[in-house]
Design a protein around this motif. Sequence first.
Motif, PDB file in Angstrom:
ATOM      1  N   THR A 116       0.813  -1.221   0.000  1.00 33.48           N
ATOM      2  CA  THR A 116       0.000   0.000   0.000  1.00 33.48           C
ATOM      3  C   THR A 116       0.843   1.266   0.000  1.00 33.48           C
ATOM      4  OG1 THR A 116      -0.148  -0.116   2.420  1.00 33.48           O
ATOM      5  CG2 THR A 116      -1.923  -1.150   1.152  1.00 33.48           C
ATOM      6  N   THR A 117       2.110   1.171   0.355  1.00 34.80           N
ATOM      7  CA  THR A 117       2.986   2.351   0.378  1.00 34.80           C
ATOM      8  C   THR A 117       3.795   2.507  -0.906  1.00 34.80           C
ATOM      9  OG1 THR A 117       4.824   1.118   1.386  1.00 34.80           O
ATOM     10  CG2 THR A 117       3.188   2.102   2.877  1.00 34.80           C
ATOM     11  N   LEU A 118       3.613   1.623  -1.873  1.00 32.07           N
ATOM     12  CA  LEU A 118       4.440   1.652  -3.073  1.00 32.07           C
ATOM     13  C   LEU A 118       4.134   2.863  -3.947  1.00 32.07           C
ATOM     14  CD1 LEU A 118       4.400  -2.091  -4.203  1.00 32.07           C
ATOM     15  CD2 LEU A 118       6.399  -0.787  -3.468  1.00 32.07           C
ATOM     16  N   ASP A 119       5.180   3.388  -4.545  1.00 36.55           N
ATOM     17  CA  ASP A 119       5.048   4.433  -5.565  1.00 36.55           C
ATOM     18  C   ASP A 119       5.090   3.735  -6.925  1.00 36.55           C
ATOM     19  OD1 ASP A 119       5.074   6.610  -7.188  1.00 36.55           O
ATOM     20  OD2 ASP A 119       7.106   7.261  -6.670  1.00 36.55           O
ATOM     21  N   LEU A 120       3.950   3.680  -7.622  1.00 36.92           N
ATOM     22  CA  LEU A 120       3.822   2.957  -8.882  1.00 36.92           C
ATOM     23  C   LEU A 120       3.696   3.891 -10.082  1.00 36.92           C
ATOM     24  CD1 LEU A 120       1.309   0.166  -7.763  1.00 36.92           C
ATOM     25  CD2 LEU A 120       3.816   0.090  -7.770  1.00 36.92           C
ATOM     26  N   THR A 121       4.086   5.138  -9.928  1.00 41.70           N
ATOM     27  CA  THR A 121       3.906   6.092 -11.023  1.00 41.70           C
ATOM     28  C   THR A 121       4.765   5.743 -12.232  1.00 41.70           C
ATOM     29  OG1 THR A 121       5.579   7.506  -9.971  1.00 41.70           O
ATOM     30  CG2 THR A 121       3.253   7.961  -9.476  1.00 41.70           C
ATOM     31  N   ARG A 122       5.899   5.097 -12.028  1.00 45.16           N
ATOM     32  CA  ARG A 122       6.775   4.737 -13.156  1.00 45.16           C
ATOM     33  C   ARG A 122       6.615   3.283 -13.583  1.00 45.16           C
ATOM     34  NH1 ARG A 122      12.747   5.952 -11.979  1.00 45.16           N
ATOM     35  NH2 ARG A 122      12.240   5.031  -9.944  1.00 45.16           N
ATOM     36  N   PHE A 123       5.690   2.567 -12.976  1.00 45.83           N
ATOM     37  CA  PHE A 123       5.443   1.162 -13.306  1.00 45.83           C
ATOM     38  C   PHE A 123       4.472   1.120 -14.482  1.00 45.83           C
ATOM     39  CE2 PHE A 123       3.470  -3.062 -12.020  1.00 45.83           C
ATOM     40  CZ  PHE A 123       4.534  -3.801 -12.515  1.00 45.83           C
ATOM     41  N   ASP A 124       5.010   1.053 -15.718  1.00 44.80           N
ATOM     42  CA  ASP A 124       4.173   1.211 -16.902  1.00 44.80           C
ATOM     43  C   ASP A 124       3.467  -0.094 -17.270  1.00 44.80           C
ATOM     44  OD1 ASP A 124       6.184  -0.364 -17.951  1.00 44.80           O
ATOM     45  OD2 ASP A 124       7.122   1.249 -19.088  1.00 44.80           O
ATOM     46  N   ASP A 125       2.609   0.006 -18.293  1.00 44.29           N
ATOM     47  CA  ASP A 125       1.795  -1.136 -18.696  1.00 44.29           C
ATOM     48  C   ASP A 125       2.641  -2.255 -19.297  1.00 44.29           C
ATOM     49  OD1 ASP A 125      -0.413   0.274 -17.879  1.00 44.29           O
ATOM     50  OD2 ASP A 125      -0.913   1.023 -19.885  1.00 44.29           O
ATOM     51  N   ASP A 155      11.349 -13.841  -5.718  1.00 47.21           N
ATOM     52  CA  ASP A 155      11.067 -12.690  -6.577  1.00 47.21           C
ATOM     53  C   ASP A 155       9.624 -12.683  -7.066  1.00 47.21           C
ATOM     54  OD1 ASP A 155      13.756 -11.740  -6.474  1.00 47.21           O
ATOM     55  OD2 ASP A 155      14.325 -13.325  -7.876  1.00 47.21           O
ATOM     56  N   TRP A 156       9.054 -13.871  -7.353  1.00 43.99           N
ATOM     57  CA  TRP A 156       7.693 -13.905  -7.864  1.00 43.99           C
ATOM     58  C   TRP A 156       6.696 -13.435  -6.803  1.00 43.99           C
ATOM     59  CZ3 TRP A 156       4.055 -16.760  -5.408  1.00 43.99           C
ATOM     60  CH2 TRP A 156       4.471 -17.836  -4.618  1.00 43.99           C
ATOM     61  N   VAL A 157       7.029 -13.580  -5.521  1.00 42.95           N
ATOM     62  CA  VAL A 157       6.145 -13.089  -4.461  1.00 42.95           C
ATOM     63  C   VAL A 157       6.088 -11.567  -4.493  1.00 42.95           C
ATOM     64  CG1 VAL A 157       5.772 -13.012  -1.967  1.00 42.95           C
ATOM     65  CG2 VAL A 157       6.560 -15.118  -3.038  1.00 42.95           C
ATOM     66  N   TYR A 158       7.243 -10.925  -4.671  1.00 40.36           N
ATOM     67  CA  TYR A 158       7.260  -9.467  -4.797  1.00 40.36           C
ATOM     68  C   TYR A 158       6.444  -9.020  -6.010  1.00 40.36           C
ATOM     69  CZ  TYR A 158      11.265  -9.773  -1.596  1.00 40.36           C
ATOM     70  OH  TYR A 158      12.079 -10.024  -0.536  1.00 40.36           O
ATOM     71  N   LEU A 159       6.629  -9.726  -7.141  1.00 44.07           N
ATOM     72  CA  LEU A 159       5.900  -9.351  -8.351  1.00 44.07           C
ATOM     73  C   LEU A 159       4.398  -9.482  -8.160  1.00 44.07           C
ATOM     74  CD1 LEU A 159       8.165 -11.060 -11.042  1.00 44.07           C
ATOM     75  CD2 LEU A 159       8.016  -8.628 -10.528  1.00 44.07           C
ATOM     76  N   SER A 160       3.955 -10.560  -7.505  1.00 43.48           N
ATOM     77  CA  SER A 160       2.519 -10.731  -7.287  1.00 43.48           C
ATOM     78  C   SER A 160       1.971  -9.661  -6.367  1.00 43.48           C
ATOM     79  CB  SER A 160       2.240 -12.118  -6.710  1.00 43.48           C
ATOM     80  OG  SER A 160       2.839 -12.271  -5.436  1.00 43.48           O
ATOM     81  N   ALA A 161       2.748  -9.236  -5.366  1.00 42.41           N
ATOM     82  CA  ALA A 161       2.283  -8.181  -4.468  1.00 42.41           C
ATOM     83  C   ALA A 161       2.155  -6.849  -5.202  1.00 42.41           C
ATOM     84  CB  ALA A 161       3.245  -8.052  -3.289  1.00 42.41           C
ATOM     85  N   VAL A 162       3.134  -6.535  -6.049  1.00 42.18           N
ATOM     86  CA  VAL A 162       3.078  -5.268  -6.793  1.00 42.18           C
ATOM     87  C   VAL A 162       1.906  -5.265  -7.770  1.00 42.18           C
ATOM     88  CG1 VAL A 162       4.325  -3.811  -8.419  1.00 42.18           C
ATOM     89  CG2 VAL A 162       5.552  -4.862  -6.523  1.00 42.18           C
ATOM     90  N   LEU A 163       1.705  -6.366  -8.487  1.00 46.09           N
ATOM     91  CA  LEU A 163       0.603  -6.431  -9.440  1.00 46.09           C
ATOM     92  C   LEU A 163      -0.751  -6.375  -8.735  1.00 46.09           C
ATOM     93  CD1 LEU A 163       1.792  -9.080 -12.054  1.00 46.09           C
ATOM     94  CD2 LEU A 163       1.638  -6.613 -12.330  1.00 46.09           C
ATOM     95  N   GLU A 174      -1.443  -4.892  -5.906  1.00 48.98           N
ATOM     96  CA  GLU A 174      -1.679  -3.521  -5.451  1.00 48.98           C
ATOM     97  C   GLU A 174      -2.019  -2.615  -6.628  1.00 48.98           C
ATOM     98  OE1 GLU A 174      -2.029  -0.137  -3.115  1.00 48.98           O
ATOM     99  OE2 GLU A 174      -2.092  -2.282  -2.643  1.00 48.98           O
ATOM    100  N   ARG A 175      -1.369  -2.838  -7.760  1.00 40.28           N
ATOM    101  CA  ARG A 175      -1.705  -2.047  -8.951  1.00 40.28           C
ATOM    102  C   ARG A 175      -3.148  -2.289  -9.379  1.00 40.28           C
ATOM    103  NH1 ARG A 175      -1.012  -2.233 -14.767  1.00 40.28           N
ATOM    104  NH2 ARG A 175      -0.123  -0.281 -15.550  1.00 40.28           N
ATOM    105  N   GLY A 176      -3.564  -3.552  -9.338  1.00 43.34           N
ATOM    106  CA  GLY A 176      -4.944  -3.851  -9.674  1.00 43.34           C
ATOM    107  C   GLY A 176      -5.936  -3.266  -8.686  1.00 43.34           C
ATOM    108  N   ARG A 177      -5.578  -3.274  -7.397  1.00 43.29           N
ATOM    109  CA  ARG A 177      -6.472  -2.703  -6.384  1.00 43.29           C
ATOM    110  C   ARG A 177      -6.660  -1.205  -6.602  1.00 43.29           C
ATOM    111  NH1 ARG A 177      -6.438   0.010  -1.662  1.00 43.29           N
ATOM    112  NH2 ARG A 177      -4.207   0.434  -1.889  1.00 43.29           N
ATOM    113  N   ARG A 178      -5.589  -0.501  -6.899  1.00 46.18           N
ATOM    114  CA  ARG A 178      -5.699   0.942  -7.130  1.00 46.18           C
ATOM    115  C   ARG A 178      -6.483   1.234  -8.405  1.00 46.18           C
ATOM    116  NH1 ARG A 178       0.444   3.105  -5.647  1.00 46.18           N
ATOM    117  NH2 ARG A 178       0.594   2.060  -3.600  1.00 46.18           N
ATOM    118  N   ALA A 179      -6.288   0.404  -9.438  1.00 51.81           N
ATOM    119  CA  ALA A 179      -7.056   0.596 -10.666  1.00 51.81           C
ATOM    120  C   ALA A 179      -8.544   0.389 -10.407  1.00 51.81           C
ATOM    121  CB  ALA A 179      -6.554  -0.352 -11.749  1.00 51.81           C
ATOM    122  N   ALA A 180      -8.894  -0.604  -9.580  1.00 49.55           N
ATOM    123  CA  ALA A 180     -10.297  -0.837  -9.252  1.00 49.55           C
ATOM    124  C   ALA A 180     -10.879   0.341  -8.472  1.00 49.55           C
ATOM    125  CB  ALA A 180     -10.436  -2.133  -8.454  1.00 49.55           C
TER     126      ALA A 180
END
Length: 328
Positions: A200-209, A255-263, A265-271
Amino acid sequence: MVFTVGVRAQPPPPPRWADAGLVSGEAVELDVRVARLGSRVLALLIDAVIQLALFLLLGAVLAMVALALLGDLLDTALAGALQTVLLVLVLLGYPVVMERFAGGRTVGKLAVGLRVVRADGGPVGVGQSLTRALVGVAVEWPGLVLPLLSWVASVTVMLTDPRGRRLGDLVAGTLVVHSRGAALWRPLPPAPPPLLAWATTLDLTRFDDGLALAARQYLDRLPQLAEPDRSRLGRALWAEVAAVTSPPPPWSAPDWVYLSAVLAERGRRAALRLGRARTVTATLWPELVPAPATVLHAVAPAALRPAAPATGRLRSAVPDAGPDPVRR
């Protein structure tokens, strides 16, 4: 804290999924599907509409040029001859030019996701495209020679050929295949509970599609990957994601655990953004929001059971994972 996870492989794909029969130079069968009658007819309809619009546009331009140059010399016979030549040029030139410069695809094939290739899987040539177009105009579509009979013959050939080829493909030695993969997507893995607060604290502004799609495809195919490629690809993807997100994770995990957490959270914010946009739309234009369905029978609410106590264990974020819990 280190998480260890057991992964269960996906079931094998259904048989005869890759039915194009294309084999690479290393004698490996390519996962390519041939285009059947339905998708090809849809692409043909789109191309027919475009060809009609192109014919009308070029016809208007040709008429103005002919009137300006010929004047009174332009009669009905000459106008009909010019229209016939223009029609033939559109019917033949459109597929040949498009397949030459768009990699074996016309606008209709681009929309549907089809591509013309040689029978061995190589790129189609100009001569083969011209042969396909000539046979198509003569006996298939529009079918200048016995139109109704030639249409029935063309459909029969496509339905009986093992690779769905039409008469033009058989003569030119070509094949129409799907250019888009048809793999089924798994549900997006949820964020692991120990990483929820961090996500929830991640900065995803540069995490592109594009990077998100790469991570999503990696997680989707994770059970199919073998070591050491699975770990190597996971490390490379997480290095790219970590370079454009912050802060770094507080826990030590694969590493895949980190990736799943980031994705997740990105999906939650998009929703959340989508929900806010729908709320604004419903406030400004109530008529755009569908009315709720009428409840026919009142149903008593079911009794809720208390939630099970938290065990502090993290299960695999990969869908269809094994029943064994993740150990810390």
